[in-house]
Design a protein around this motif. Structure first.
Motif, PDB file in Angstrom:
ATOM      1  N   LEU A 304       0.925  -1.256  -0.047  1.00 55.33           N
ATOM      2  CA  LEU A 304      -0.028  -0.002   0.058  1.00 55.33           C
ATOM      3  C   LEU A 304       0.882   1.304   0.019  1.00 55.33           C
ATOM      4  N   SER A 305       2.122   1.084   0.018  1.00 61.17           N
ATOM      5  CA  SER A 305       3.117   2.293  -0.153  1.00 61.17           C
ATOM      6  C   SER A 305       2.796   3.087  -1.212  1.00 61.17           C
ATOM      7  N   PRO A 306       3.037   4.417  -1.458  1.00 54.88           N
ATOM      8  CA  PRO A 306       3.051   5.187  -2.765  1.00 54.88           C
ATOM      9  C   PRO A 306       3.937   4.674  -3.815  1.00 54.88           C
ATOM     10  N   ASN A 309       2.218   0.930  -4.475  1.00 57.10           N
ATOM     11  CA  ASN A 309       0.692   1.040  -4.949  1.00 57.10           C
ATOM     12  C   ASN A 309       0.108  -0.227  -5.601  1.00 57.10           C
ATOM     13  N   ASP A 310       0.204  -1.314  -4.797  1.00 58.49           N
ATOM     14  CA  ASP A 310      -0.414  -2.828  -5.201  1.00 58.49           C
ATOM     15  C   ASP A 310      -1.391  -3.132  -4.365  1.00 58.49           C
ATOM     16  N   PRO A 311      -2.805  -2.523  -4.629  1.00 59.94           N
ATOM     17  CA  PRO A 311      -3.781  -2.877  -3.453  1.00 59.94           C
ATOM     18  C   PRO A 311      -4.084  -4.306  -3.631  1.00 59.94           C
ATOM     19  N   GLU A 372      -8.537   3.195  -0.272  1.00 59.34           N
ATOM     20  CA  GLU A 372      -8.696   2.370  -1.367  1.00 59.34           C
ATOM     21  C   GLU A 372      -9.964   1.485  -0.962  1.00 59.34           C
TER      22      GLU A 372
END
Length: 442
Positions: A304-306, A309-311, A372
């Motif tokens: 979830l880090s910028p 960005n892999d939800p 998200e």
């Protein structure tokens, strides 16, 4: 020691090298004793060249194997770096304990060492020495080289599968589930013990940790013996996985009879208790039931880090966390009680509560994934699944985290459809808390 040998890359390759040296010394001596000229049916399957051919074969095998070994080590290091930077540094021990990797490295190094050891025994005729070609030993070197080629292909295929995040999450889940089943009994079997936990008096003897680091194990037998020797009750209030600081209390003790400890007893009990607490520079699953959840939460937070960005990966990690939490809800998480020969409680070892484990699995993904909807939806499903398996005394923790999810949803600017879906999922958690599971409409 067992955990260290299992999770390090070097023990199995080192054992392979030792066995290779022994075989490289012993087999040529056996070759000297076998009369191959009297066994033509046997020599048809063995190496039949002269000293020059034997040396050429052995040198080719040794040269190629050291290059392949260097390539294998390079690929291993790259994989470790990828797992550390892309997913979590806590996953490195999961990869380093992989038997495929350890066995492949052991085979390559053993073949290289064996080939060099046999090469020194090949002699050409001349200079007062007889020609000697260890036919069986050279043949075995050829077979090991062929096995190494197949092992390299299998290793590359295994490596491609191993670096997939789904495989890593599965391995963490399997290890954590094994730890839970090994350390915790089914819920209900510890009800009688839960009521027998002794009360903590106001005046206790602090038991400081002997060394700084993560608490990885408690020597229960030694701690029980120390408590009996001092006629004391001992409480260790730090769970395995906690960070201890040398000289800072990790527990407390008090006399069983109410009589104060003598100075000698106090000193001996403090030293013995500190010696029963094993600390290391990293957490291990030896006695730490929360370590698997920590690894899964790290993967979710990193996803979830910028920068990543892999939800989707975060949702997969939360699915594994949900499965572990549901399993923990069925287990007895009350303090572990150690009794003396007369059945009296002497030692109380604290365990993490389900509320603490739920906070570990939910709090950080909720904070970093609050924007998200897919992550929020999976958190609601996690709470719903846990509510279905939880007991009445465990449900307040589920309710508390459900309110935090609802507050996060209320603070977001979402599409009305997303908000309605999340509201329905939150309501389904309330229904599961009351024992109702309504299926989704087709």
């Amino acid at each position: 020691m067992r955990d260290a040998l299992r999770t390090q890359l070097w023990p199995l390759p080192a054992l392979g090298v030792v066995l290779a040296v022994a075989a490289g010394v012993g087999l040529p001596r056996l070759d000297m004793r076998i009369p191959y000229e009297d066994r033509p049916s046997l020599t048809g399957y063995l190496f039949g060249g002269g000293p020059a051919a034997a040396r050429a074969v052995l040198e080719a095998i040794a040269g190629s194997l050291i290059s392949v070994t260097a390539l294998t080590f390079s690929l291993t290091v790259v994989t470790l770096q990828l797992a550390s930077s892309q997913f979590s540094p806590r996953l490195l021990r999961t990869f380093s304990q992989d038997r495929y990797v350890q066995t492949t490295l052991a085979l390559f190094l053993a073949t290289f060492t064996y080939t060099l050891t046999v090469l020194r025994t090949v002699r050409a005729e001349g200079g007062g020495q007889r020609m000697f070609v260890p036919q069986m030993s050279v043949t075995l070197a050829f077979l090991l080289a062929v096995a190494s080629v197949f092992a390299l292909v299998v290793f590359l295929a295994h490596l491609a599968r191993k670096i997939r995040v789904e495989t890593m999450l599965r391995d963490v889940h399997v290890d954590a589930d094994a730890t839970i089943r090994r350390l915790l009994t089914e819920s209900g079997s510890g009800t009688a013990e839960r009521t027998a936990v002794p009360r903590l008096p106001a005046d206790t003897l602090p038991l400081p940790a002997g060394a700084s680091g993560f608490l990885v194990a408690v020597n229960e037998k030694a701690l029980l013996a120390a408590a009996v020797d001092a006629d004391a009750l001992v409480l260790i209030d730090r769970c395995p996985g906690s960070s201890l600081i040398a000289g800072t209390p990790a527990g407390a003790a008090w006399p069983r009879t109410g009589e104060p400890f003598t100075p000698d007893t106090r000193h001996r009990l403090v030293e013995q208790a500190a010696g029963t607490l094993t600390t290391e520079f990293e957490r291990t699953p030896e006695q730490d039931v929360a370590f698997g959840l920590r690894q899964l939460t790290d993967v979710a937070v990193k996803a979830l880090s910028p920068g990543i960005n892999d939800p989707t990966t975060a949702v997969h990690a939360l699915s594994h966390s949900s499965a572990l939490l549901c399993e923990l809800a069925r287990r007895d998480l009350s303090p572990r009680l150690l009794r003396d020969d007369d059945g009296r409680v002497r030692v109380v070892l604290r365990r993490p509560t389900l509320a603490e484990l739920l906070h570990l699995a939910v709090a950080q993904p909720l904070r970093y994934g609050a924007a998200e909807p897919a992550v929020l939806a999976r958190l609601c499903m996690l709470l719903r699944e846990l509510a279905w398996h939880s007991t009445p005394e465990q449900r307040p923790a589920v309710v508390g985290h459900l309110e935090r999810v609802r507050a996060a949803v209320a603070a977001l600017e979402l599409h009305p459809d997303d908000r309605a879906d999340l509201a329905d999922l939150a309501d389904s958690v309330d229904q599961a808390l009351t024992g109702h599971w309504l299926p989704a409409a087709p």
